[in-house]
Structures are given as C-alpha cells and as structure tokens.
Design a protein around this motif. Structure first.
Motif, PDB file in Angstrom:
ATOM      1  N   GLY A 186       0.823  -1.196   0.000  1.00  0.00           N
ATOM      2  CA  GLY A 186       0.000   0.000   0.000  1.00  0.00           C
ATOM      3  C   GLY A 186       0.859   1.248   0.000  1.00  0.00           C
ATOM      4  N   PHE A 187       0.447   2.236  -0.788  1.00  0.00           N
ATOM      5  CA  PHE A 187       1.194   3.490  -0.918  1.00  0.00           C
ATOM      6  C   PHE A 187       0.318   4.630  -0.404  1.00  0.00           C
ATOM      7  N   PRO A 188       0.487   5.019   0.867  1.00  0.00           N
ATOM      8  CA  PRO A 188      -0.343   6.073   1.452  1.00  0.00           C
ATOM      9  C   PRO A 188      -0.094   7.433   0.797  1.00  0.00           C
ATOM     10  N   SER A 189      -1.178   8.194   0.648  1.00  0.00           N
ATOM     11  CA  SER A 189      -1.051   9.555   0.129  1.00  0.00           C
ATOM     12  C   SER A 189      -0.828  10.552   1.261  1.00  0.00           C
ATOM     13  N   LEU A 190      -0.838  10.072   2.501  1.00  0.00           N
ATOM     14  CA  LEU A 190      -0.625  10.910   3.674  1.00  0.00           C
ATOM     15  C   LEU A 190       0.699  10.540   4.332  1.00  0.00           C
ATOM     16  N   ARG A 204      -8.749  -9.607   7.919  1.00  0.00           N
ATOM     17  CA  ARG A 204      -8.857 -10.897   8.610  1.00  0.00           C
ATOM     18  C   ARG A 204      -7.494 -11.528   8.834  1.00  0.00           C
ATOM     19  N   ILE A 205      -6.485 -11.047   8.108  1.00  0.00           N
ATOM     20  CA  ILE A 205      -5.122 -11.547   8.280  1.00  0.00           C
ATOM     21  C   ILE A 205      -4.188 -10.357   8.470  1.00  0.00           C
ATOM     22  N   ASN A 206      -3.160 -10.544   9.248  1.00  0.00           N
ATOM     23  CA  ASN A 206      -2.227  -9.450   9.506  1.00  0.00           C
ATOM     24  C   ASN A 206      -0.838  -9.748   8.968  1.00  0.00           C
ATOM     25  N   THR A 207      -0.790 -10.583   7.945  1.00  0.00           N
ATOM     26  CA  THR A 207       0.469 -10.869   7.281  1.00  0.00           C
ATOM     27  C   THR A 207       0.310 -10.589   5.797  1.00  0.00           C
ATOM     28  N   ASN A 208       1.402 -10.670   5.074  1.00  0.00           N
ATOM     29  CA  ASN A 208       1.393 -10.513   3.614  1.00  0.00           C
ATOM     30  C   ASN A 208       0.959  -9.129   3.143  1.00  0.00           C
ATOM     31  N   TRP A 209       1.163  -8.111   3.968  1.00  0.00           N
ATOM     32  CA  TRP A 209       0.933  -6.748   3.483  1.00  0.00           C
ATOM     33  C   TRP A 209       1.886  -5.785   4.169  1.00  0.00           C
ATOM     34  N   GLU A 210       2.143  -4.680   3.468  1.00  0.00           N
ATOM     35  CA  GLU A 210       3.107  -3.692   3.953  1.00  0.00           C
ATOM     36  C   GLU A 210       2.727  -2.324   3.398  1.00  0.00           C
ATOM     37  N   LEU A 211       2.941  -1.289   4.197  1.00  0.00           N
ATOM     38  CA  LEU A 211       2.753   0.070   3.716  1.00  0.00           C
ATOM     39  C   LEU A 211       4.106   0.670   3.344  1.00  0.00           C
ATOM     40  N   ILE A 212       4.176   1.209   2.143  1.00  0.00           N
ATOM     41  CA  ILE A 212       5.385   1.883   1.660  1.00  0.00           C
ATOM     42  C   ILE A 212       5.145   3.374   1.816  1.00  0.00           C
ATOM     43  N   THR A 213       5.804   3.990   2.774  1.00  0.00           N
ATOM     44  CA  THR A 213       5.458   5.355   3.176  1.00  0.00           C
ATOM     45  C   THR A 213       6.401   6.430   2.622  1.00  0.00           C
ATOM     46  N   ASP A 214       7.166   6.090   1.595  1.00  0.00           N
ATOM     47  CA  ASP A 214       8.183   7.016   1.097  1.00  0.00           C
ATOM     48  C   ASP A 214       7.758   7.806  -0.128  1.00  0.00           C
ATOM     49  N   TYR A 215       6.505   7.692  -0.544  1.00  0.00           N
ATOM     50  CA  TYR A 215       6.105   8.305  -1.814  1.00  0.00           C
ATOM     51  C   TYR A 215       4.857   9.178  -1.677  1.00  0.00           C
ATOM     52  N   HIS A 216       4.760   9.898  -0.576  1.00  0.00           N
ATOM     53  CA  HIS A 216       3.605  10.780  -0.381  1.00  0.00           C
ATOM     54  C   HIS A 216       3.857  12.184  -0.943  1.00  0.00           C
ATOM     55  N   ILE A 245      -2.999  12.593  -6.677  1.00  0.00           N
ATOM     56  CA  ILE A 245      -3.186  12.435  -5.234  1.00  0.00           C
ATOM     57  C   ILE A 245      -2.951  10.993  -4.806  1.00  0.00           C
ATOM     58  N   TYR A 246      -3.390  10.054  -5.620  1.00  0.00           N
ATOM     59  CA  TYR A 246      -3.339   8.644  -5.238  1.00  0.00           C
ATOM     60  C   TYR A 246      -2.537   7.788  -6.227  1.00  0.00           C
ATOM     61  N   THR A 247      -3.159   7.448  -7.345  1.00  0.00           N
ATOM     62  CA  THR A 247      -2.572   6.450  -8.237  1.00  0.00           C
ATOM     63  C   THR A 247      -1.252   6.902  -8.836  1.00  0.00           C
ATOM     64  N   GLY A 248      -1.120   8.187  -9.127  1.00  0.00           N
ATOM     65  CA  GLY A 248       0.137   8.665  -9.686  1.00  0.00           C
ATOM     66  C   GLY A 248       1.308   8.420  -8.754  1.00  0.00           C
ATOM     67  N   LYS A 249       1.095   8.672  -7.469  1.00  0.00           N
ATOM     68  CA  LYS A 249       2.159   8.443  -6.488  1.00  0.00           C
ATOM     69  C   LYS A 249       2.481   6.957  -6.354  1.00  0.00           C
ATOM     70  N   MET A 250       1.433   6.130  -6.417  1.00  0.00           N
ATOM     71  CA  MET A 250       1.649   4.688  -6.294  1.00  0.00           C
ATOM     72  C   MET A 250       2.454   4.150  -7.473  1.00  0.00           C
ATOM     73  N   VAL A 251       2.082   4.525  -8.691  1.00  0.00           N
ATOM     74  CA  VAL A 251       2.802   4.033  -9.870  1.00  0.00           C
ATOM     75  C   VAL A 251       4.242   4.546  -9.862  1.00  0.00           C
ATOM     76  N   PHE A 252       4.423   5.808  -9.494  1.00  0.00           N
ATOM     77  CA  PHE A 252       5.785   6.347  -9.361  1.00  0.00           C
ATOM     78  C   PHE A 252       6.582   5.503  -8.380  1.00  0.00           C
ATOM     79  N   GLY A 253       5.977   5.198  -7.236  1.00  0.00           N
ATOM     80  CA  GLY A 253       6.664   4.431  -6.206  1.00  0.00           C
ATOM     81  C   GLY A 253       7.036   3.030  -6.650  1.00  0.00           C
ATOM     82  N   VAL A 254       6.114   2.360  -7.324  1.00  0.00           N
ATOM     83  CA  VAL A 254       6.392   0.988  -7.776  1.00  0.00           C
ATOM     84  C   VAL A 254       7.548   0.971  -8.762  1.00  0.00           C
ATOM     85  N   ILE A 255       7.524   1.885  -9.719  1.00  0.00           N
ATOM     86  CA  ILE A 255       8.598   1.908 -10.713  1.00  0.00           C
ATOM     87  C   ILE A 255       9.931   2.273 -10.059  1.00  0.00           C
ATOM     88  N   ASP A 256       9.907   3.165  -9.089  1.00  0.00           N
ATOM     89  CA  ASP A 256      11.141   3.497  -8.373  1.00  0.00           C
ATOM     90  C   ASP A 256      11.658   2.298  -7.588  1.00  0.00           C
TER      91      ASP A 256
END
Length: 299
Positions: A186-190, A204-216, A245-256
């Motif tokens: 997940g790529f937070p916009s905040l 329901r599960i607390n594994t297999n997910w992570e927040l990437i907080t470097d691309y806000h 606000i949202y998807t642009g930052k996420m796509v930028f982050g993934v490619i980076d």
C-alpha cells in the motif's frame, strides 16, 4: 479490465494495471466498490438521503453525488472549509456535485475534525432529518466488502498487488482477498504509517501486506514538478491517465522500487488503478495559480 504495459527492466519484471477507473464514467474505481453495498444497505433501510463528508476536490463527494442522482437518493455533502462557500462555480468537483443535486453544508476545518463525534452527528440529524451516513472516503465494513471484489480468479498469477490508499478501506478489501503466495503493498497519500491501525480493524489476516510510506510527496494533496512530469510522461507512453493524489504516487513508487531492486527477478506485479481522474481539473487550477506545469492527460 486489465491493461498490460510493457516496460523493460533488467530483472524481467512485468507490470499490469487493473483499470478500475473504467468501471463507471462518474463513480469510478474504488468509489464504485465502496458504495455498492452501502447503497444496497441504504435502500434496505428505506433511507431517502445520503449524507457524507469530504474536501474541496473529493473524489468521494463527486461519486456520492452522482450515485444519489443515479439511484434516486437525496445527497448532502459536509464540506471541509467554510471559505469555499460562494466559490462553487470555481471548483469543478463541487460544481459537478451540485449539478447532480447535492446540497452542501460548509464547515470550518476545526468543526470538521468533530465529524465522527456523536454530538456532531446529532446536530446534523436535527438540521437535515434522517439520513444514511457514508463515512469520509466511504470506508466502513460494507465498503471493505465491496473492495474484496476487486481481485478475481484471473489475478491469481500475480506475486504482488499494489494500491494507493487514503482511508484504508480499499487495501483492506484487497488484503482480505489475496492468495497465500501474494503480498499487498500500500502506498499512502498521507504522511506517516498511522493507517496500519485502521487497516487492522478491517482485515482478517495481519500478514502478507506492507505500507510503503516514502512516496507521499510531502503529504495529502501535495505534489511536485517531478510527479507532474512523471504522470505526463506515463500518459504519453501508455495513454493511461493517473491522478496526482493517489494512483500517480503509487505508480511512481512501484517503478522506483523496481529500479532499486526491491522486487525479486521475474515478479508479476498488479497495480490497482483506483480512479480519481475527476480531481485533475481542480489540481490543474491550483497548479496554474502557482505558475507550475499542469497535468496533461487529455487528448
């Protein structure tokens, strides 16, 4: 609804964009998913009015307004920023919502922070009568249920599923529907990682997910010339519009992250396009006022 884009990377990584923004012309992406079961619930309760909250250029406000028009609900938007009163014609989002029949109540930012307080809601009921309350951003258990339908059987081939997030509802639904071999990013916009607790309330599960907080890019609603240039170049290359606000930052982050060798070789990555394109017109007004380059995603 998937659209593959071919980008050559040394580790043979493949990106696929799931075009949730194409679900509906005005209730696009995660807003369609979040509202689906809430609208059904409102009808089952025989409610006639939807009331919700949002800011000046809120995708959620625009979506609720159109959904109300389309499905026969009266709609009320509690808008953050009493300075916006009298400036609707200058705001593409609010003008659209008004044209869909939404009634506005403008409140100060200080008052807006009280939106979840029982006394605040009671005052709204005193003023407007009975209504079905849709939370800011649309996130509640019914919204998460709708977002659990984003992934389909065809998406089982992916190793990573990436999405942007504002309130945590969309990513919660995706986390609930992934397979054991998949990981959600997940790529937070905040700024900050406080959304982790919100997400834990719904998953329901607390594994297999992570927040990437470097691309806000400085926080919610903040962008930079670098991000604008990326969105414009991405559209020129792929013809896929991204919002800033949202998807642009996420796509930028993934490619980076790909360039930084975050992903293993031969990874298959699914990017969820959650919509939000309606907000670009409002952002371009702000950019023009600041004499900055605008987002050019229109042919």
């Amino acid at each position: 609804m998937n659209q593959s884009i071919s980008i050559e990377f040394p580790n043979a990584i493949k990106l696929t964009i799931k075009r949730e923004d194409l679900i509906h012309p005005f209730i696009s992406g995660n807003k369609f998913r979040k509202l689906k079961y809430n609208l059904l619930q409102a009808k089952s309760e025989k409610q006639e009015t939807l009331l919700t909250f949002g800011g000046a250029f809120s995708n959620h406000i625009a979506a609720v307004a159109y959904a109300g028009k389309e499905q026969g609900f009266k709609t009320i938007g509690i808008i953050r920023g009493d300075e916006l009163r009298g400036k609707i014609i200058e705001n593409p989002t609010l003008l659209f919502a008004q044209e869909c029949g939404m009634e506005f109540e403008f409140v100060s930012r200080e008052s807006y922070r009280l939106k979840n307080e029982p006394s605040f809601i009671a005052d709204l009921k005193q003023k407007f009568g009975q209504f079905y309350l849709v939370p800011e951003g649309g996130t509640n258990e019914l919204a998460v249920k709708g977002c659990e339908e984003i992934l389909t059987d065809d998406d089982a081939v992916f190793d990573f599923v990436c999405c942007s997030l504002g309130t945590g509802g969309t990513i919660s639904g995706i986390i609930n529907s992934i397979l054991p071999h998949q990981k959600v990013l997940g790529f937070p916009s905040l700024k900050g990682d406080f959304l982790k607790e919100e997400i834990r309330n719904f998953v329901r599960i607390n594994t297999n997910w992570e927040l990437i907080t470097d691309y806000h890019f400085g926080g919610y609603g903040k962008i930079s010339p670098e991000l604008i240039d990326f969105i414009n170049q991405f559209y020129a290359t792929t013809k896929i519009p991204l919002d800033p606000i949202y998807t642009g930052k996420m796509v930028f982050g993934v490619i980076d992250l790909i360039k930084r060798n975050y992903f293993p070789k031969n990874s298959k990555i699914l990017l969820i396009h959650t919509g939000g394109i309606q907000g670009v017109k409002g952002m371009n007004i702000k950019l023009k006022n600041k004499k900055l380059p605008i987002i050019n995603i229109y042919d």
